[in-house]
Structure formats: C-alpha cells, structure tokens
Scaffold this active site. Structure first.
Site, mmCIF file in Angstrom:
data_model
loop_
_atom_site.group_PDB
_atom_site.id
_atom_site.type_symbol
_atom_site.label_atom_id
_atom_site.label_comp_id
_atom_site.label_asym_id
_atom_site.label_seq_id
_atom_site.Cartn_x
_atom_site.Cartn_y
_atom_site.Cartn_z
ATOM 1 C CB SER A 24 1.611 -1.031 9.577
ATOM 2 O OG SER A 24 2.155 -0.263 8.622
ATOM 3 N N GLY A 66 0.859 -1.221 0.011
ATOM 4 C CA GLY A 66 0.047 -0.105 0.047
ATOM 5 C C GLY A 66 0.952 1.393 0.039
ATOM 6 C CG HIS A 67 3.290 2.126 3.381
ATOM 7 N ND1 HIS A 67 3.338 0.989 4.224
ATOM 8 C CD2 HIS A 67 2.508 3.079 4.230
ATOM 9 C CE1 HIS A 67 2.669 1.474 5.407
ATOM 10 N NE2 HIS A 67 2.310 2.750 5.356
HETATM 11 P P1 AMP Z 1 0.113 4.615 7.447
HETATM 12 O O1 AMP Z 1 1.717 4.326 7.640
HETATM 13 O O2 AMP Z 1 -0.384 3.320 7.861
HETATM 14 O O3 AMP Z 1 -0.189 5.873 8.168
HETATM 15 O O4 AMP Z 1 -0.057 4.842 5.998
HETATM 16 C C1 AMP Z 1 0.526 5.948 5.274
HETATM 17 C C2 AMP Z 1 -0.286 6.286 3.900
HETATM 18 O O5 AMP Z 1 -0.269 4.985 3.155
HETATM 19 C C3 AMP Z 1 -1.448 6.607 4.113
HETATM 20 O O6 AMP Z 1 -2.078 7.705 3.224
HETATM 21 C C4 AMP Z 1 -2.565 5.486 4.004
HETATM 22 O O7 AMP Z 1 -3.998 5.641 3.548
HETATM 23 C C5 AMP Z 1 -2.006 4.815 2.874
HETATM 24 N N1 AMP Z 1 -1.933 3.442 3.025
HETATM 25 C C6 AMP Z 1 -2.022 2.590 4.220
HETATM 26 N N2 AMP Z 1 -2.457 1.329 3.859
HETATM 27 C C7 AMP Z 1 -2.760 1.334 2.508
HETATM 28 C C8 AMP Z 1 -3.189 0.379 1.567
HETATM 29 N N3 AMP Z 1 -3.433 -0.817 1.896
HETATM 30 N N4 AMP Z 1 -3.611 0.808 0.072
HETATM 31 C C9 AMP Z 1 -3.271 1.977 -0.120
HETATM 32 N N5 AMP Z 1 -2.728 2.981 0.640
HETATM 33 C C10 AMP Z 1 -2.460 2.631 1.801
#
Ligand code: AMP
Length: 284
Positions: A186, A36-37
């Site tokens: 995560s 996703g990241h």
């Molecule tokens: P986080 O590290 O969880 O705060 O996420 C950082 C960025 O990655 C945020 O914009 C989230 O929405 C995006 N993100 C997290 N998981 C996914 C996923 N499965 N698909 C797409 N983007 C994601």
C-alpha cells in the site's frame, strides 16, 4: 457479504458459523487492497467454509512521526473487491471499538520484536502482536493467512500463536510482485514516478544474493556487502538495514548453512520499503 464494525455482533455471527462446523479463514489487513492482499483473500476463500477479512489501520503499530495519518485508505473500494472475491464477512472496526477508554493490555514478543525492522520502528511489533491477538480472539479462525513480504511479522505472529496457545493454523503465502519485481505494498503509493522507477533495486539486489547462494556463496558478510553496493548504485536510496538471519529466531548469520532469510529495508522519498528472500535450505 456482511460488513460489520461492531465486535459483539461480529463474534455472534461467527459463533453461529462455528457451531455449524464450517472452517473459518481469516485475513487481517490495513486495507487499500492490492494483489498481495487479494492473493491471501482468494486462498482464504478457496480453503474455508467461511472467509473473513478485516480492515483496520492500527494506530498502536505506528510510532509518533510515522505515516498513520496519511496511510492510504479506500474502504469502499476494499469492500467492493472483497465482495467480488465472495468474502463472507468484512470486519471494519473503528479505533475506539478496538481500543476503548481504559484500554491497557499489550502483547510484547521479546527479542524478535527488536530485530530487523524493530530497530528503527520501536513499538511497531508490540502494536502488531496486540492487534492480531485481539483480532484472533474476536474471530477465532481455523486458519490465519499472512504474507511472506512481512517476514518478521509472520515469524512474530507464529510465536504469539504458539506462546498464547491459540488453536489456529498459520499459513504464510509468497510475496506478490509488480512486473519489475517491486513487492506490492500500500505504501508504494507514496512513490513519485522517478522513485517508482528506482524502487525495484531492493528486490534486484536481494535476488542477486539469492542467486549467489544457489551458486555456492556462503559468506553472509560478502553477500550483504554486495547487496548494499548494488542498492547504492541508485541515487537517493537510504539503506535502513540489510541482514541475513535464521528463519526461526531471526539471529544474524555469518555463514549461510541452512534455512535463512535475507531481508532489507530502505527509504526512498516518502516511502519506507521492505523486502526479503527466503533461502531454501534443502537445495544448499
Ligand atoms: P497490510 O495491509 O500491509 O498490513 O498487509 C496485510 C497482509 O497482507 C499481511 O499479512 C501482509 O504480509 C500481506 N501482504 C502485504 N503485501 C503483500 C504482498 N506483496 N504479497 C503478499 N502478501 C502481502
């Protein structure tokens, strides 16, 4: 790729790049990268002269009793992955660099912050809005890349950018999923094997609702009832909320008449999982 943990140095580096006319693409994260990241990171790389990613586990968005201390971290692995994607700058500040002694200013997005996840995570979106506003001021990117998985966060951050007159284009990219539909996160690391096998039910239930809407169902109450029932078929899953809301102000809907978000959060073992489906209005 340069790894920087100092705000002043990072600003100086980026102002040089800005002067040379390169567009800056920025991906804020809390690290422990998954696909996703990486989907956001790749888009930022493709579309900009300078690609920046930040890794900062932001204490301000965790309430007391939440998972701040056990949140999964592996910065060295993240650095390697970012390097492979040809990222230019990896910004990795420590907490006292972002919130030094005497820190007092917070960004509160009224109303939107108290809906959906905000009900069970008071203060969470205040922390998110604050840290992203700070990161945007530090980095001053042309494009901010966010994931649809955190749909409420994306709505709130678009509001922050508009309300605070920030010159940044916000792009929200689709949720990346495991083969069985579970949204990558995560926090999936908290699931044991048995919980992991049950976790996809949230997305399955949401997708079935999406399909029903495509087939003509408009009654939000009925759709939500079916989603709850479907999730309850798996044991040990506690529903935090399931809601159908409008995509701009996140107001609850009784009837699906236009653009809508059907979103849910559940607790499974030590993890709180969120997911959503976007109802495409044009096809209604
Ligand atoms: P986080 O590290 O969880 O705060 O996420 C950082 C960025 O990655 C945020 O914009 C989230 O929405 C995006 N993100 C997290 N998981 C996914 C996923 N499965 N698909 C797409 N983007 C994601």
């Amino acid at each position: 790729m340069k790894t920087i943990n100092n705000v002043k140095m990072f600003k100086k580096e980026l102002s040089g790049k800005r002067l040379s006319g390169k567009s800056i693409g920025f991906v804020p994260t809390m690290g422990f990268f998954h696909e996703g990241h990486l989907s956001l990171i790749r888009r930022a790389r493709e579309e900009n002269g300078v690609a920046v990613v930040s890794v900062f586990v932001n204490p301000a968005q965790f309430s007391a009793g939440e998972d701040l201390n056990r949140y999964p971290r592996d910065v060295n692995r993240d650095i390697e992955l970012a390097r492979k994607e040809r990222i230019d700058y990896f910004f990795n500040p420590q907490v006292d660099e972002m919130y030094p002694d005497g820190y007092k200013t917070f960004v509160e997005v009224e109303s939107l912050s108290r809906k959906l996840c905000g009900k069970s995570r008071p203060g969470h979106f205040k922390g998110v809005a604050t840290v992203v506003a700070k990161l945007l001021n530090i980095c001053r990117p042309d494009v901010l890349y966010l994931g649809q998985k955190d749909a409420q966060q994306a709505v709130i951050l678009k509001r922050v950018v508009a309300d605070l007159n920030m010159d940044v284009n916000v792009k929200v990219l689709p949720t990346v999923r495991e083969k069985d539909g579970l949204a990558m996160s995560s926090r999936n690391k908290y699931l044991d094997d048995d919980e992991r096998a049950r976790a996809p039910v949230l997305y399955k239930a949401l997708s079935e609702a999406e399909k029903s809407v495509k087939e003509g169902e408009r009654d939000a109450g009925l759709l939500l009832k079916r989603i709850r029932r479907r999730i309850s078929e798996e044991k040990g899953i506690m529903i935090d909320y399931v809601e159908a809301v409008s995509i701009d102000d996140l107001e609850s809907l009784d009837e699906i008449k236009g653009p809508a978000l059907i979103a849910g959060a559940v607790k499974l073992g030590g993890a709180r999982l969120i997911d959503n489906v976007l109802i495409n209005c044009e096809k209604l």
